[in-house]
Scaffold this motif. Sequence first.
Motif, mmCIF file in Angstrom:
data_model
loop_
_atom_site.group_PDB
_atom_site.id
_atom_site.type_symbol
_atom_site.label_atom_id
_atom_site.label_comp_id
_atom_site.label_asym_id
_atom_site.label_seq_id
_atom_site.Cartn_x
_atom_site.Cartn_y
_atom_site.Cartn_z
ATOM 1 N N VAL A 165 0.811 -1.221 0.000
ATOM 2 C CA VAL A 165 0.000 0.000 0.000
ATOM 3 C C VAL A 165 0.844 1.270 0.000
ATOM 4 O O VAL A 165 0.400 2.322 -0.462
ATOM 5 C CB VAL A 165 -0.980 0.024 1.190
ATOM 6 N N HIS A 166 2.059 1.193 0.546
ATOM 7 C CA HIS A 166 2.928 2.366 0.583
ATOM 8 C C HIS A 166 4.390 1.934 0.439
ATOM 9 O O HIS A 166 4.771 0.841 0.874
ATOM 10 C CB HIS A 166 2.792 3.119 1.913
ATOM 11 N N ALA A 212 -0.760 -4.022 3.312
ATOM 12 C CA ALA A 212 -2.010 -3.753 4.012
ATOM 13 C C ALA A 212 -2.130 -4.562 5.299
ATOM 14 O O ALA A 212 -2.589 -4.060 6.318
ATOM 15 C CB ALA A 212 -3.198 -4.039 3.086
ATOM 16 N N ARG A 247 -5.031 -1.555 11.975
ATOM 17 C CA ARG A 247 -6.216 -0.786 11.581
ATOM 18 C C ARG A 247 -6.619 0.232 12.643
ATOM 19 O O ARG A 247 -7.133 1.306 12.325
ATOM 20 C CB ARG A 247 -7.396 -1.731 11.306
ATOM 21 N N LEU A 301 -4.971 3.732 12.136
ATOM 22 C CA LEU A 301 -5.159 4.538 10.930
ATOM 23 C C LEU A 301 -5.677 5.947 11.257
ATOM 24 O O LEU A 301 -5.355 6.914 10.572
ATOM 25 C CB LEU A 301 -6.128 3.845 9.972
ATOM 26 N N GLY A 360 -4.579 8.538 5.999
ATOM 27 C CA GLY A 360 -5.074 7.398 6.769
ATOM 28 C C GLY A 360 -5.851 6.393 5.956
ATOM 29 O O GLY A 360 -6.915 5.925 6.380
ATOM 30 N N THR A 361 -5.354 6.043 4.789
ATOM 31 C CA THR A 361 -6.024 5.072 3.933
ATOM 32 C C THR A 361 -5.031 4.012 3.461
ATOM 33 O O THR A 361 -3.815 4.212 3.508
ATOM 34 C CB THR A 361 -6.648 5.744 2.693
ATOM 35 N N LEU A 362 -5.584 2.908 2.997
ATOM 36 C CA LEU A 362 -4.780 1.831 2.409
ATOM 37 C C LEU A 362 -5.220 1.721 0.950
ATOM 38 O O LEU A 362 -6.188 1.034 0.639
ATOM 39 C CB LEU A 362 -5.011 0.514 3.149
ATOM 40 N N PRO A 363 -4.551 2.414 0.058
ATOM 41 C CA PRO A 363 -5.024 2.536 -1.327
ATOM 42 C C PRO A 363 -5.166 1.210 -2.053
ATOM 43 O O PRO A 363 -4.393 0.268 -1.833
ATOM 44 C CB PRO A 363 -3.954 3.418 -1.975
ATOM 45 N N PRO A 408 0.835 4.253 11.111
ATOM 46 C CA PRO A 408 0.198 5.439 10.530
ATOM 47 C C PRO A 408 0.482 6.735 11.293
ATOM 48 O O PRO A 408 0.531 7.813 10.682
ATOM 49 C CB PRO A 408 -1.297 5.097 10.577
#
Length: 259
Positions: free
Chosen positions: A108-109, A122, A127, A130, A138-141, A176
Amino acid sequence: MFVTQSPLQSRLLAAGVHFGISVAIAALAATLVFFVWYPYPYREISGGRELFMIVVAVDVVMGPLLTLAVFNVKKATKVLRRDLVVIGLFQLAALAYGLWTVAVVRPVHLVFEIDRFRAVHAIEVPRDELGRAPAGLGTLPLTGPTLLSVRDFKDDKERSDITFEALAGLPLGARPGFWQRYDQGKPQVLARARPLEELKKRFPDRVSEIDAALKLASGGNGKVGSLGYIPMVGRKTFWTVLVDANTAEVIAFVPIDSF
């Protein structure tokens, strides 16, 4: 078409048609996995290729084999249709579960973490943390990994606490509350980047591989500016990230453990 065939020929033909449909669906799934969730180089760094191939191999083979086993033109049309629908639903459910599994562990990053880049997945991100991420982060694309960096420690206690937690298996880059935009960490990236020529001297037998990665990144003309390199931590392997020595822009990746 099936009626004019012998029982064995009709079974093989039905299984072949089913196999073709399965391959077409698998190709669509591969597009999602390899071009969205696991773009290069994450298909190697994060194990996306191996996970997907296991899923597809089972799914593509299972459906046609079941069709080969149950297909019989002498069956009542209603019964044969029911059997094929059940097989199709079972196969789609298996594919959906497999894709879900691949998505759960997707990268994710790509986070610059003190002196290295880390591919964060991820499944590694708590969680419940986040909400501590800065606004907009604060997202997991689901559209591929994004570039981030980590902020400085507030004090020695925070540094000590995070170090112990990292040793317990929770890396800093997956927290996060420490994320920040990549451009905020560019001074640290530039300070940690070592000259590309040093990398070539350390790995003289990999120079052609490094040059090939740079040629690909430059669109084939091989013209790039002053570069530096920083080690990268993947899921099960170590790579190296090549960055612009002036802007900290990520230029290319090479499969070299430069730690």
